[in-house]
Every structure is written in structure tokens, then in C-alpha cells.
Design a protein around this motif. Sequence first.
Motif, PDB file in Angstrom:
ATOM      1  N   PRO A   1       0.815  -1.221   0.000  1.00 39.34           N
ATOM      2  CA  PRO A   1       0.000   0.000   0.000  1.00 39.34           C
ATOM      3  C   PRO A   1       0.846   1.266   0.000  1.00 39.34           C
ATOM      4  N   PRO A   2       0.251   2.395  -0.415  1.00 35.73           N
ATOM      5  CA  PRO A   2       1.016   3.640  -0.531  1.00 35.73           C
ATOM      6  C   PRO A   2       1.571   4.101   0.813  1.00 35.73           C
ATOM      7  N   GLU A   3       2.704   4.777   0.756  1.00 30.93           N
ATOM      8  CA  GLU A   3       3.326   5.328   1.952  1.00 30.93           C
ATOM      9  C   GLU A   3       2.809   6.723   2.306  1.00 30.93           C
ATOM     10  N   GLY A   4       1.995   7.310   1.436  1.00 35.03           N
ATOM     11  CA  GLY A   4       1.490   8.644   1.708  1.00 35.03           C
ATOM     12  C   GLY A   4       0.551   9.104   0.610  1.00 35.03           C
ATOM     13  N   ASN A   5       0.192  10.400   0.677  1.00 35.09           N
ATOM     14  CA  ASN A   5      -0.823  10.947  -0.210  1.00 35.09           C
ATOM     15  C   ASN A   5      -0.398  12.291  -0.783  1.00 35.09           C
ATOM     16  N   ASN A   6      -1.296  12.876  -1.558  1.00 37.94           N
ATOM     17  CA  ASN A   6      -0.967  14.069  -2.338  1.00 37.94           C
ATOM     18  C   ASN A   6      -1.096  15.356  -1.532  1.00 37.94           C
ATOM     19  N   GLY A   7      -0.247  16.320  -1.884  1.00 38.12           N
ATOM     20  CA  GLY A   7      -0.350  17.657  -1.330  1.00 38.12           C
ATOM     21  C   GLY A   7      -1.295  18.528  -2.138  1.00 38.12           C
TER      22      GLY A   7
ATOM     23  N   TYR B   1      -2.919  22.085  -3.956  1.00 35.76           N
ATOM     24  CA  TYR B   1      -2.462  23.058  -4.947  1.00 35.76           C
ATOM     25  C   TYR B   1      -2.672  24.482  -4.445  1.00 35.76           C
ATOM     26  N   SER B   2      -1.887  25.386  -4.975  1.00 36.97           N
ATOM     27  CA  SER B   2      -1.978  26.821  -4.742  1.00 36.97           C
ATOM     28  C   SER B   2      -2.412  27.199  -3.330  1.00 36.97           C
ATOM     29  N   CYS B   3      -1.447  27.359  -2.460  1.00 37.81           N
ATOM     30  CA  CYS B   3      -1.707  27.625  -1.054  1.00 37.81           C
ATOM     31  C   CYS B   3      -2.245  26.366  -0.375  1.00 37.81           C
ATOM     32  N   GLY B   4      -1.736  25.224  -0.781  1.00 36.46           N
ATOM     33  CA  GLY B   4      -2.271  23.955  -0.335  1.00 36.46           C
ATOM     34  C   GLY B   4      -1.566  23.391   0.883  1.00 36.46           C
ATOM     35  N   GLY B   5      -2.306  22.596   1.640  1.00 42.58           N
ATOM     36  CA  GLY B   5      -1.724  21.871   2.754  1.00 42.58           C
ATOM     37  C   GLY B   5      -0.914  20.683   2.270  1.00 42.58           C
ATOM     38  N   GLY B   6      -0.052  20.158   3.154  1.00 46.56           N
ATOM     39  CA  GLY B   6       0.719  18.973   2.832  1.00 46.56           C
ATOM     40  C   GLY B   6      -0.118  17.720   2.930  1.00 46.56           C
ATOM     41  N   GLY B   7       0.207  16.728   2.108  1.00 40.41           N
ATOM     42  CA  GLY B   7      -0.472  15.448   2.189  1.00 40.41           C
ATOM     43  C   GLY B   7      -0.111  14.711   3.467  1.00 40.41           C
ATOM     44  N   GLY B   8      -1.005  13.854   3.932  1.00 43.42           N
ATOM     45  CA  GLY B   8      -0.764  13.048   5.122  1.00 43.42           C
ATOM     46  C   GLY B   8      -0.663  11.580   4.778  1.00 43.42           C
ATOM     47  N   ALA B   9      -0.215  10.787   5.743  1.00 48.51           N
ATOM     48  CA  ALA B   9      -0.086   9.350   5.513  1.00 48.51           C
ATOM     49  C   ALA B   9      -1.432   8.687   5.275  1.00 48.51           C
ATOM     50  N   GLY B  10      -2.505   9.291   5.806  1.00 48.38           N
ATOM     51  CA  GLY B  10      -3.824   8.690   5.669  1.00 48.38           C
ATOM     52  C   GLY B  10      -4.728   9.344   4.655  1.00 48.38           C
ATOM     53  N   ASP B  11      -4.474  10.632   4.333  1.00 46.21           N
ATOM     54  CA  ASP B  11      -5.381  11.379   3.456  1.00 46.21           C
ATOM     55  C   ASP B  11      -4.605  12.357   2.588  1.00 46.21           C
ATOM     56  N   ASN B  12      -5.215  12.676   1.432  1.00 49.85           N
ATOM     57  CA  ASN B  12      -4.757  13.816   0.655  1.00 49.85           C
ATOM     58  C   ASN B  12      -5.038  15.100   1.422  1.00 49.85           C
ATOM     59  N   ALA B  13      -4.342  16.174   1.056  1.00 50.98           N
ATOM     60  CA  ALA B  13      -4.726  17.480   1.562  1.00 50.98           C
ATOM     61  C   ALA B  13      -6.161  17.773   1.146  1.00 50.98           C
ATOM     62  N   ALA B  14      -6.923  18.410   2.029  1.00 54.39           N
ATOM     63  CA  ALA B  14      -8.350  18.615   1.783  1.00 54.39           C
ATOM     64  C   ALA B  14      -8.580  19.765   0.813  1.00 54.39           C
ATOM     65  N   PHE B  15      -9.706  19.683   0.116  1.00 52.51           N
ATOM     66  CA  PHE B  15     -10.047  20.716  -0.851  1.00 52.51           C
ATOM     67  C   PHE B  15     -11.425  21.311  -0.600  1.00 52.51           C
ATOM     68  N   GLU B  16     -11.954  21.055   0.590  1.00 50.99           N
ATOM     69  CA  GLU B  16     -13.200  21.701   0.996  1.00 50.99           C
ATOM     70  C   GLU B  16     -13.085  22.113   2.442  1.00 50.99           C
TER      71      GLU B  16
END
Length: 305
Positions: A183-189, A191-206
Amino acid sequence: MSLGIGPFPKMMPFLGLTGFGGGATGLGNAGGVAPYQATGGTETTHGTYKVHSYTSVGNASYQVAAGIADCDILLISGGGGGGGGGPNYGYGGGGGAGGTRQLTSIPSVAGSYTIGVGTGGDQAATGDVSSVAVSPTVYQATGGGGGGPNGSYGKPGGSGGGAGRQSNPSNQQIPGNAGGYNPPEGNNGGYSCGGGGGAGDNAAFEDQDGQSGPLPFAGDGIQNDFRTGSQVWYGGGGAAGKVQGDRGHWDGGKGGGGGTEGQPQGYGSEDGQNNTGGGAGSACCGKGGGQGGPGIVVIRYVSQD
């Protein structure tokens, strides 16, 4: 002639064989294999497990003197540094969490193992890998991607670092799982003023009101019980900033992610927490981004004492 090995489990093992080069004692069990004997790191126990924890950045040793065991290994790499801020409300992106891998039933035999604990990245820099190595095998997790400074992309990593403000007109996420693990070791960060990705979730977009866009909410990490027997959070992404109502503080992701301060606190950043691999928070208005949290390596196995 049988010596009580293999298909004869009820036969008593020899407690000593004399006359063969001085003798051998304590064969350990009916299978003729000595108990697993390992040293290194901070040694603790919980339940039936013996645990070796490595929390100091750099290389250390794990020595197995004898025996065979199936080990569980937790690898958390260093989190990414947060992006620095530019003028005129120019926010950076949050640092990505260090790569987070939970390996189970890994065979371990006698030998000398090298343990590496990755440090967190400085401002906008990617964190270092954490690893367990015994020739020719290496298990490792990738460092968290650095958050992009104002006007710049974040970096790929174990989890991707968020992009700085006005850097991602195509709304592309910054990729995580740079090691390509399953399984993946992490997730996506983000865009444009975006938070960093976490081991369990992508950075949120809402946000909490369902408003979509390049918001600073970092991805949460994961929980793991290898070290203590209780669930502990690791691998949270770092928060980014956004002047939306100029809220006072943005939290990092669960698992040690650093936050970002708004106008009342002076637009500063928070570091990722120690031994979590948390990504660092970003900054605004000429301030520097935080430093990613150092990682950790944990090895546990069922005690044979």
C-alpha cells in the motif's frame, strides 16, 4: 536417527552435547533453534511483544545474536519543511508528511542491521528517509515533500508538499507515494496555497462549509500500535495559509503536522512534531516555513524469553 527435530515435537531436546568441540547447551526449543536474541534502540515490552524503538536522527545498530523471528516494522521518515511566505499575503504550502510504512511478519535472522531515522526537512526542503537494512535487503520510506514557497510548486515525497500561492493554475495536486509502494506510503499535497499530504489522506479541498478550492487543510496521518500497544498518530501533513476571512490559526493534520498562524499571531509557522514525521506548517508575509518532524523506526516481535 532423530534428534527431536521436525516431526517429533514430543521428544525432549538435548540440553547439552558434550564431546563435540567443548559442547553446546541451551538449544532453546524442540525445533533445535535458539531463542531470538536481539538488542538495540530503546527496549520495552507490552503484552507478548518486545519492542525496539529508534528515535534519534541518524544511523544506529540492531543486533540479532541468534534465533529466528517474524518482526513487525514501523518506518516513519522525516516530514517535509513548510514553504516560506512572500510579500502581499503570499503564503507558502504545507510540508508533506514523511513516508509511513507498516510492515508485518518480516523474517529476521542473526546478523547486524543498520537502522536509519530520517530528519525533517528545513524550510521547503524534503525530509530524509528512514530505513532498516541488512545486506542485501533494505526496507525504507521516502521523506516528506517540501512545501512550495510563495509562487512555487511543492515537492513530491512520501506525501507531497503543498504548493505555494499562485503557483498552480492547473490545480494539480503534488504527488505522494514517491517510493511507489503498495500500500502507498502517503498521499498528495494541495495546490496553490495547499496543505501537505498526510499518511492517511490527501490534503483537503473543501472547508467545513463545503466551499471547494485551494484551501490549507492538511491531510491526516495514520494510527499505529507497534510501539506501545495503544494507537498513536503519525504522519500528519503541514498546514498552509490562506487569507479567507483571515482566520487565526490553521491546524496541521493529525499525526504531528505543524500549523500556520494567521494575522493575530503574526503569520508564522509551526514545526512538525518530533518522531511523528509530521510535515511543517507554512508561513506568510516574508516569514520562514517550519521544519518537518523527525521520523522513527520501531521493530517488534513476540518475545521468546
